[in-house]
Design a protein around this motif. Structure first.
Motif, PDB file in Angstrom:
ATOM      1  N   ALA A   1       1.558 -21.789  -9.148  1.00 30.70           N
ATOM      2  CA  ALA A   1       0.407 -20.918  -9.407  1.00 30.70           C
ATOM      3  C   ALA A   1      -0.007 -20.165  -8.143  1.00 30.70           C
ATOM      4  CB  ALA A   1      -0.766 -21.743  -9.938  1.00 30.70           C
ATOM      5  N   ILE A   2      -0.039 -20.876  -7.028  1.00 30.60           N
ATOM      6  CA  ILE A   2      -0.449 -20.244  -5.774  1.00 30.60           C
ATOM      7  C   ILE A   2       0.589 -19.228  -5.315  1.00 30.60           C
ATOM      8  CG2 ILE A   2      -0.874 -20.700  -3.313  1.00 30.60           C
ATOM      9  CD1 ILE A   2      -2.184 -23.346  -4.249  1.00 30.60           C
ATOM     10  N   ARG A   3       1.850 -19.561  -5.495  1.00 27.48           N
ATOM     11  CA  ARG A   3       2.914 -18.599  -5.173  1.00 27.48           C
ATOM     12  C   ARG A   3       2.790 -17.353  -6.043  1.00 27.48           C
ATOM     13  NH1 ARG A   3       7.023 -21.398  -6.668  1.00 27.48           N
ATOM     14  NH2 ARG A   3       7.137 -22.602  -4.745  1.00 27.48           N
ATOM     15  N   HIS A   4       2.492 -17.564  -7.304  1.00 23.44           N
ATOM     16  CA  HIS A   4       2.309 -16.441  -8.232  1.00 23.44           C
ATOM     17  C   HIS A   4       1.121 -15.578  -7.800  1.00 23.44           C
ATOM     18  CE1 HIS A   4       2.258 -14.309 -12.102  1.00 23.44           C
ATOM     19  NE2 HIS A   4       0.942 -14.462 -12.077  1.00 23.44           N
ATOM     20  N   GLY A   5       0.008 -16.237  -7.419  1.00 19.39           N
ATOM     21  CA  GLY A   5      -1.160 -15.493  -6.946  1.00 19.39           C
ATOM     22  C   GLY A   5      -0.843 -14.640  -5.723  1.00 19.39           C
ATOM     23  N   TRP A   6      -0.044 -15.192  -4.819  1.00 19.40           N
ATOM     24  CA  TRP A   6       0.352 -14.459  -3.619  1.00 19.40           C
ATOM     25  C   TRP A   6       1.204 -13.246  -3.977  1.00 19.40           C
ATOM     26  CZ3 TRP A   6      -0.103 -12.951   1.118  1.00 19.40           C
ATOM     27  CH2 TRP A   6       0.993 -12.522   1.860  1.00 19.40           C
ATOM     28  N   GLU A   7       2.151 -13.429  -4.881  1.00 21.10           N
ATOM     29  CA  GLU A   7       3.012 -12.316  -5.284  1.00 21.10           C
ATOM     30  C   GLU A   7       2.207 -11.227  -5.994  1.00 21.10           C
ATOM     31  OE1 GLU A   7       6.128 -11.815  -4.502  1.00 21.10           O
ATOM     32  OE2 GLU A   7       6.229 -13.708  -3.392  1.00 21.10           O
ATOM     33  N   MET A   8       1.259 -11.653  -6.836  1.00 23.44           N
ATOM     34  CA  MET A   8       0.410 -10.686  -7.524  1.00 23.44           C
ATOM     35  C   MET A   8      -0.464  -9.932  -6.536  1.00 23.44           C
ATOM     36  SD  MET A   8       0.903 -10.528 -10.812  1.00 23.44           S
ATOM     37  CE  MET A   8      -0.654  -9.898 -11.441  1.00 23.44           C
ATOM     38  N   TRP A   9      -0.942 -10.616  -5.525  1.00 25.54           N
ATOM     39  CA  TRP A   9      -1.758  -9.947  -4.506  1.00 25.54           C
ATOM     40  C   TRP A   9      -0.939  -8.880  -3.790  1.00 25.54           C
ATOM     41  CZ3 TRP A   9      -1.272  -9.265   0.743  1.00 25.54           C
ATOM     42  CH2 TRP A   9      -2.377  -8.670   1.372  1.00 25.54           C
ATOM     43  N   LYS A  10       0.273  -9.197  -3.433  1.00 24.50           N
ATOM     44  CA  LYS A  10       1.119  -8.228  -2.725  1.00 24.50           C
ATOM     45  C   LYS A  10       1.352  -6.972  -3.558  1.00 24.50           C
ATOM     46  CE  LYS A  10       4.605 -10.923  -1.653  1.00 24.50           C
ATOM     47  NZ  LYS A  10       5.905 -11.359  -1.048  1.00 24.50           N
ATOM     48  N   ARG A  11       1.452  -7.131  -4.875  1.00 22.39           N
ATOM     49  CA  ARG A  11       1.702  -5.982  -5.740  1.00 22.39           C
ATOM     50  C   ARG A  11       0.442  -5.151  -5.984  1.00 22.39           C
ATOM     51  NH1 ARG A  11       5.188  -9.683  -8.601  1.00 22.39           N
ATOM     52  NH2 ARG A  11       3.635 -10.061 -10.237  1.00 22.39           N
ATOM     53  N   ASN A  12      -0.720  -5.729  -5.741  1.00 16.14           N
ATOM     54  CA  ASN A  12      -1.988  -5.038  -6.037  1.00 16.14           C
ATOM     55  C   ASN A  12      -2.963  -5.121  -4.869  1.00 16.14           C
ATOM     56  OD1 ASN A  12      -1.673  -4.623  -9.202  1.00 16.14           O
ATOM     57  ND2 ASN A  12      -1.058  -6.732  -8.770  1.00 16.14           N
ATOM     58  N   LYS A  13      -2.447  -5.169  -3.651  1.00 21.01           N
ATOM     59  CA  LYS A  13      -3.296  -5.468  -2.504  1.00 21.01           C
ATOM     60  C   LYS A  13      -4.346  -4.398  -2.211  1.00 21.01           C
ATOM     61  CE  LYS A  13       0.449  -4.106   0.642  1.00 21.01           C
ATOM     62  NZ  LYS A  13       1.338  -4.601   1.723  1.00 21.01           N
ATOM     63  N   LYS A  14      -4.065  -3.137  -2.471  1.00 20.69           N
ATOM     64  CA  LYS A  14      -5.062  -2.093  -2.202  1.00 20.69           C
ATOM     65  C   LYS A  14      -6.279  -2.258  -3.101  1.00 20.69           C
ATOM     66  CE  LYS A  14      -1.932   1.469  -0.432  1.00 20.69           C
ATOM     67  NZ  LYS A  14      -1.413   2.855  -0.624  1.00 20.69           N
ATOM     68  N   LEU A  15      -6.032  -2.418  -4.386  1.00 23.29           N
ATOM     69  CA  LEU A  15      -7.117  -2.612  -5.345  1.00 23.29           C
ATOM     70  C   LEU A  15      -7.898  -3.885  -5.035  1.00 23.29           C
ATOM     71  CD1 LEU A  15      -8.669  -2.198  -8.020  1.00 23.29           C
ATOM     72  CD2 LEU A  15      -6.746  -3.317  -9.189  1.00 23.29           C
ATOM     73  N   LEU A  16      -7.203  -4.980  -4.765  1.00 21.60           N
ATOM     74  CA  LEU A  16      -7.858  -6.265  -4.544  1.00 21.60           C
ATOM     75  C   LEU A  16      -8.605  -6.309  -3.219  1.00 21.60           C
ATOM     76  CD1 LEU A  16      -4.988  -8.513  -5.906  1.00 21.60           C
ATOM     77  CD2 LEU A  16      -7.203  -8.094  -6.980  1.00 21.60           C
ATOM     78  N   THR A  17      -8.087  -5.634  -2.205  1.00 23.74           N
ATOM     79  CA  THR A  17      -8.795  -5.569  -0.923  1.00 23.74           C
ATOM     80  C   THR A  17     -10.096  -4.798  -1.075  1.00 23.74           C
ATOM     81  OG1 THR A  17      -6.729  -5.688   0.347  1.00 23.74           O
ATOM     82  CG2 THR A  17      -8.651  -4.800   1.477  1.00 23.74           C
ATOM     83  N   LEU A  18     -10.058  -3.707  -1.817  1.00 20.11           N
ATOM     84  CA  LEU A  18     -11.261  -2.914  -2.055  1.00 20.11           C
ATOM     85  C   LEU A  18     -12.306  -3.719  -2.825  1.00 20.11           C
ATOM     86  CD1 LEU A  18     -12.705  -0.178  -1.862  1.00 20.11           C
ATOM     87  CD2 LEU A  18     -11.562   0.481  -3.988  1.00 20.11           C
ATOM     88  N   LEU A  19     -11.883  -4.436  -3.846  1.00 18.28           N
ATOM     89  CA  LEU A  19     -12.802  -5.243  -4.641  1.00 18.28           C
ATOM     90  C   LEU A  19     -13.389  -6.389  -3.815  1.00 18.28           C
ATOM     91  CD1 LEU A  19     -10.888  -5.434  -8.038  1.00 18.28           C
ATOM     92  CD2 LEU A  19     -12.978  -4.154  -7.553  1.00 18.28           C
ATOM     93  N   THR A  20     -12.557  -7.019  -2.998  1.00 19.79           N
ATOM     94  CA  THR A  20     -13.043  -8.112  -2.145  1.00 19.79           C
ATOM     95  C   THR A  20     -14.059  -7.602  -1.136  1.00 19.79           C
ATOM     96  OG1 THR A  20     -10.880  -9.201  -2.368  1.00 19.79           O
ATOM     97  CG2 THR A  20     -12.342 -10.014  -0.632  1.00 19.79           C
ATOM     98  N   LEU A  21     -13.814  -6.422  -0.580  1.00 19.39           N
ATOM     99  CA  LEU A  21     -14.762  -5.811   0.354  1.00 19.39           C
ATOM    100  C   LEU A  21     -16.094  -5.538  -0.339  1.00 19.39           C
ATOM    101  CD1 LEU A  21     -15.463  -4.485   3.074  1.00 19.39           C
ATOM    102  CD2 LEU A  21     -14.427  -2.375   2.215  1.00 19.39           C
ATOM    103  N   PHE A  22     -16.027  -5.036  -1.552  1.00 13.13           N
ATOM    104  CA  PHE A  22     -17.237  -4.743  -2.301  1.00 13.13           C
ATOM    105  C   PHE A  22     -18.029  -6.020  -2.574  1.00 13.13           C
ATOM    106  CE2 PHE A  22     -19.360  -3.091  -6.307  1.00 13.13           C
ATOM    107  CZ  PHE A  22     -20.226  -2.260  -5.605  1.00 13.13           C
ATOM    108  N   TRP A  23     -17.316  -7.103  -2.895  1.00 13.09           N
ATOM    109  CA  TRP A  23     -17.960  -8.391  -3.133  1.00 13.09           C
ATOM    110  C   TRP A  23     -18.653  -8.890  -1.869  1.00 13.09           C
ATOM    111  CZ3 TRP A  23     -16.615 -13.366  -1.176  1.00 13.09           C
ATOM    112  CH2 TRP A  23     -17.344 -14.417  -1.761  1.00 13.09           C
ATOM    113  N   PHE A  24     -17.975  -8.753  -0.720  1.00 12.45           N
ATOM    114  CA  PHE A  24     -18.574  -9.157   0.550  1.00 12.45           C
ATOM    115  C   PHE A  24     -19.876  -8.392   0.804  1.00 12.45           C
ATOM    116  CE2 PHE A  24     -14.399 -10.689   2.644  1.00 12.45           C
ATOM    117  CZ  PHE A  24     -14.683 -11.989   2.285  1.00 12.45           C
TER     118      PHE A  24
END
Length: 200
Positions: A1-24
């Motif tokens: 599961a954690i490996r899958h999460g890492w791979e998914m993050w790499k494929r969508n890192k721009k979107l997820l980084t922006l969302l994480t920044l907004f959450w912060f």
């Protein structure tokens, strides 16, 4: 599961980084003390925004997990789930909290048993009562595995803290994606059980 999460993050890192920044940003703006009217108003607005963001965050993660397109612009598009999501979270915290007060083991058990209820109300648009029943069915016989996953996933997020906060921009979304992956697998398992029992 954690490996899958890492791979998914790499494929969508721009979107997820922006969302994480907004959450912060939402969390940083939360007032420390609610001691006057402007602070109370700001606090209430940010609490509402935080819950709306959480709903949108999980809806986007679910779409990514299912291979669908998602955009940061839709993060506040799911307000219709607000009251059910908040209600399920409050009930979940009450059940887990009471269990921890009585004895630690029941609290941990109920946490593991009902943890997917808030996610179910926004994913399946079902009632709070049904979400708790469904979460109980999904997690049947999987408590030890789920406990192990939560411990490891928490350690991964803590590694992000040790990586000078910047690591949180990876560990938080990757950990959330791993959690959504586990949710999807358990949901598929629960729905396939009757077919297995019937010999199909």
């Amino acid at each position: 599961a954690i490996r899958h999460g890492w791979e998914m993050w790499k494929r969508n890192k721009k979107l997820l980084t922006l969302l994480t920044l907004f959450w912060f940003i939402i969390e940083i703006l939360q007032p420390d003390k609610w001691n006057d009217l402007p602070t109370v108003v700001l606090g209430v607005v940010l609490v509402v925004a935080s819950n709306l963001f959480a709903i949108g965050w999980f809806k986007i993660l679910l779409k990514l997990e299912r291979g669908e397109n998602a955009s940061w612009k839709e993060v506040f598009n799911y307000a219709k789930y607000f009251w059910k999501y908040v209600g399920s979270n409050i009930l979940f915290c009450l059940i887990s909290g009471i269990g921890l007060i009585l004895l630690v083991i029941p609290g941990v058990y109920w946490f593991l048993k009902y943890q997917f209820a808030p996610l179910l109300v926004i994913d399946k648009d079902i009632s709070i009562k049904e979400s708790f029943k469904e979460s109980a069915r999904m997690t049947e016989g999987m408590k030890w595995q789920l406990l192990g996953f939560i411990i490891v996933n928490t350690l991964v997020v803590l590694l992000g803290v040790l990586a000078l906060v910047v690591g949180l921009f990876v560990s938080i979304p990757a950990g959330a994606l791993a959690y959504v992956y586990v949710y999807r697998k358990l949901l598929e398992r629960e729905h396939s059980t009757p077919l297995i029992q019937e010999g199909v």
